[in-house]
Design an enzyme around this catalytic site. Sequence first.
Site, PDB file in Angstrom:
ATOM      1  CG  ASP A  12      -9.865  -8.872 -14.029  1.00  0.00           C
ATOM      2  OD1 ASP A  12     -10.560  -7.349 -14.111  1.00  0.00           O
ATOM      3  OD2 ASP A  12      -9.725  -9.317 -14.976  1.00  0.00           O
ATOM      4  CG  HIS A  29     -14.958  -0.207 -10.148  1.00  0.00           C
ATOM      5  ND1 HIS A  29     -14.770  -1.075 -10.654  1.00  0.00           N
ATOM      6  CD2 HIS A  29     -15.628   0.406 -11.372  1.00  0.00           C
ATOM      7  CE1 HIS A  29     -14.213  -1.444 -12.181  1.00  0.00           C
ATOM      8  NE2 HIS A  29     -14.639  -0.359 -12.550  1.00  0.00           N
ATOM      9  CG  LEU A 124      -0.246  -5.633   5.266  1.00  0.00           C
ATOM     10  CD1 LEU A 124       0.370  -7.275   4.566  1.00  0.00           C
ATOM     11  CD2 LEU A 124      -1.627  -5.447   4.834  1.00  0.00           C
TER      12      LEU A 124
HETATM   13  C1  IPE Z   1      -6.009  -5.509 -14.977  1.00  0.00           C
HETATM   14  O1  IPE Z   1      -7.351  -5.842 -14.441  1.00  0.00           O
HETATM   15  C2  IPE Z   1      -5.611  -4.107 -13.621  1.00  0.00           C
HETATM   16  C3  IPE Z   1      -5.898  -4.529 -12.581  1.00  0.00           C
HETATM   17  C4  IPE Z   1      -6.949  -5.119 -12.037  1.00  0.00           C
HETATM   18  C5  IPE Z   1      -5.931  -2.895 -11.610  1.00  0.00           C
HETATM   19  P1  IPE Z   1      -7.874  -5.761 -16.739  1.00  0.00           P
HETATM   20  O2  IPE Z   1      -9.181  -6.046 -16.123  1.00  0.00           O
HETATM   21  O3  IPE Z   1      -8.401  -3.633 -16.745  1.00  0.00           O
HETATM   22  O4  IPE Z   1      -7.113  -6.429 -17.282  1.00  0.00           O
HETATM   23  P2  IPE Z   1      -6.983  -6.671 -18.689  1.00  0.00           P
HETATM   24  O5  IPE Z   1      -7.123  -5.573 -19.366  1.00  0.00           O
HETATM   25  O6  IPE Z   1      -7.887  -8.247 -18.837  1.00  0.00           O
HETATM   26  O7  IPE Z   1      -6.051  -7.582 -19.578  1.00  0.00           O
HETATM   27  C1  IPE Z   2     -10.912  -4.978 -12.209  1.00  0.00           C
HETATM   28  O1  IPE Z   2     -11.743  -4.652 -12.955  1.00  0.00           O
HETATM   29  C2  IPE Z   2     -11.339  -3.945 -11.644  1.00  0.00           C
HETATM   30  C3  IPE Z   2      -9.960  -2.516 -12.415  1.00  0.00           C
HETATM   31  C4  IPE Z   2      -9.702  -2.763 -13.689  1.00  0.00           C
HETATM   32  C5  IPE Z   2     -10.103  -1.223 -12.103  1.00  0.00           C
HETATM   33  P1  IPE Z   2     -12.272  -5.024 -13.661  1.00  0.00           P
HETATM   34  O2  IPE Z   2     -13.422  -3.913 -14.078  1.00  0.00           O
HETATM   35  O3  IPE Z   2     -11.717  -5.003 -15.138  1.00  0.00           O
HETATM   36  O4  IPE Z   2     -13.927  -5.932 -14.126  1.00  0.00           O
HETATM   37  P2  IPE Z   2     -13.788  -6.752 -15.544  1.00  0.00           P
HETATM   38  O5  IPE Z   2     -13.029  -7.424 -15.283  1.00  0.00           O
HETATM   39  O6  IPE Z   2     -14.251  -6.269 -16.553  1.00  0.00           O
HETATM   40  O7  IPE Z   2     -14.921  -7.528 -15.061  1.00  0.00           O
HETATM   41 MG    MG Z   3     -10.823  -6.897 -16.304  1.00  0.00          MG
END
Ligand code: IPE
Ligand code: IPE
Ligand code: MG
Length: 225
Positions: A12, A29, A124
């Site tokens: 995240d 990303h 792995l």
């Molecule tokens: C969790 O992150 C999902 C992934 C890392 C793919 P999110 O950014 O979607 O989660 P929330 O919305 O903060 O719970």
């Molecule tokens: C996690 O990073 C990746 C996915 C959920 C695809 P985020 O896109 O949720 O990044 P933040 O949490 O908004 O910074």
């Molecule tokens: Mg996120």
Amino acid sequence: MNEAKHIAIIMDGNGRWAEKHGKKRTYGHEAGAKVVKEITKYCAQNQSIERLTLYAFSTENWKRPRLEVEYLMKLLQKYLESELQTYLQNNIRFEPIGDIKAFSKSLQKTIEGVKQKTAHCDGLVQSIALNYGARDEIVRAINTLKKTQGEITQDSLRDALDCKTDVDLLIRTGGDHRLSNFLLWQAAYAELFFVDTLWPDFTAQELEKILKNFKKIERRFGGLK
Ligand code: IPE
Ligand code: IPE
Ligand code: MG
């Protein structure tokens, strides 16, 4: 000393990382995908790590703006196509989890292709969670079991899940302390590590530090010392 055989990571913080650098979320990303490669290679080289499960797209992530979702799909396709060599060179088996039927035919084909082409690799296991939600996984498993005879047991339910392996160490980057519907069954006895580092800034060194701390934990599984 504990060995973390199965590591799961909630990757995240990509969007916030990009915003911090004055860029669009998609830039985060792309940077995050590079870290996936680095961490996967590190785990492949570490003999005691058998499985690495990475949360890349949740069943809830469809709520994001259409352009971001489309970008993530394209990035995934590009990543899998360009990384096939890395999988093969490092003896890594790719095993997706989640309901990929929701993706385009072409993306499904790429996912299945990498899975088949790496099926013989016995190093792995890198498992990427794609359109994955633990509740969805559990409901799909129960529906599968409904078609079979006999009582549902913990073992039969586990075997019907996409991911059948308990998690030893679960890491979430990005500073939030929640599971966001990730591996709810498998993480029943996982050790949880929440770090503030945004995913694109996460490094093999930081993982190594977490592994060192993990080793010192006394895991009792409900028993006594
Ligand atoms: C969790 O992150 C999902 C992934 C890392 C793919 P999110 O950014 O979607 O989660 P929330 O919305 O903060 O719970
Ligand atoms: C996690 O990073 C990746 C996915 C959920 C695809 P985020 O896109 O949720 O990044 P933040 O949490 O908004 O910074
Ligand atoms: Mg996120």
